[in-house]
Scaffold this active site. Structure first.
Site: not given
Length: 307
Positions: A11, A63, A106, A131, A135, A181
């Site tokens: 991305f 990942r 991150s 995660y 990191k 909704i």
């Protein structure tokens, strides 16, 4: 200048590549997935056959969050993808006398929430999941290993990255709004920092070209929104009438944690605000409003993430 970059098909990577080329960099892409599997062929080829000295390694791949986990040992999978690849690349940079290493970490390496004050790069890291822990471990290895060498590092910790092709929780929230909704979120009073993907890619290019960012760790964000504001942006971008209504947030928090949705509850109801002023003070200038990135996200189908 030649640079080695991982994660070029993901991305962020797809947005970053043209910006690097416009800035005068020649990109040598390698797969962090292959590195995590022990395949060093791309890395060896990039470092041994380059006629021009490589200026930097940009480690973007890794990942990230897995919504439907299939690995029998998720912690080990995160460590292979995030820690082991960083070790391999750091050692390659030192061995080949590559002067710069930019690591995209991150905010989860630092923590999951902020209280009265925004989080800063000086705060004590308190990662909460595999995660975030991996990191942070990768950051520590890079800093410690570089300390006794001439390798200069820069670490960037982004929060939620928003833009065309974003997947994961953002894509799920957009799908939820598309259903029409009514949602009980109008009473939430929080702030969540985020950064547009194009502004974040500009930050990567900026740090690569600015020697004042050497051996620095920076939090990167360009805006902060409440959960109701984010959902209203989604509705506006999709051309759907916002259907938020009030329900006591404390009841929803209690119910969410009771039924095992603590992570979702924390993201929807909690605050996570970053202090990005150190990078801004050096001259990084985010120019694209987050509303524009949200419109881009809502107008395009998600892209597959491959690293």
């Amino acid at each position: 200048m030649k640079i080695v970059v991982t994660g070029t098909t993901g991305f962020v990577g797809k947005c970053l590549l043209p910006k690097l080329k416009d800035a005068g960099f020649e990109v040598l892409p390698i797969s962090s997935k292959r590195l995590s599997e022990g395949d060093l062929s791309e890395l060896n080829l990039a470092t041994s056959r380059s006629s021009e000295k490589i200026y930097a390694i940009v480690h973007l791949g890794g990942r990230a969050h897995v919504i439907h986990e299939k690995d029998s040992d998720p912690a080990a999978a995160f460590r292979r993808a995030n820690v082991d690849t960083t070790k391999i690349l750091t050692e390659a940079a030192i061995r080949n006398e590559i002067p710069r290493f930019l690591y995209v970490s991150s905010i989860k390496a630092l923590g999951e929430s902020s209280n009265e004050k925004p989080l800063t790069a000086e705060d004590l890291p308190k990662p909460k999941d595999d995660y975030g822990r991996t990191k942070w471990e990768a950051e520590e290895f890079l800093k410690e290993t570089s300390r006794s060498t001439s390798l200069k590092f820069t670490i960037l910790r982004p929060p939620l990255i928003v833009g065309k092709g974003a997947k994961g929780n953002l894509d799920r929230l957009v799908s939820l709004v598309k259903t029409g909704i009514p949602l009980p979120f109008s009473g939430i009073r929080n702030r969540r920092s985020m950064v547009g993907v194009r502004n974040f890619c500009d930050a990567i290019v900026f740090t690569l070209k600015n020697p004042k960012t050497e051996n620095g760790l920076f939090l990167v964000s360009d805006s902060s929104l409440s959960t109701p504001e984010l959902f209203r942006f989604f509705s506006e971008s999709l051309g759907i009438r916002s259907r938020l209504f009030y329900f006591p947030p404390s009841w929803m928090v209690f119910a969410g944690k009771l039924f095992g949705f603590r992570g979702i509850v924390d993201r929807l109801f909690g605050s996570l605000v970053l202090d990005a002023s150190p990078l801004l003070s050096l001259g990084w200038n985010p120019t694209i409003p987050i509303s524009e990135e949200i419109r881009a996200l809502c107008s395009e189908p998600p892209q597959e993430k491959i690293s």
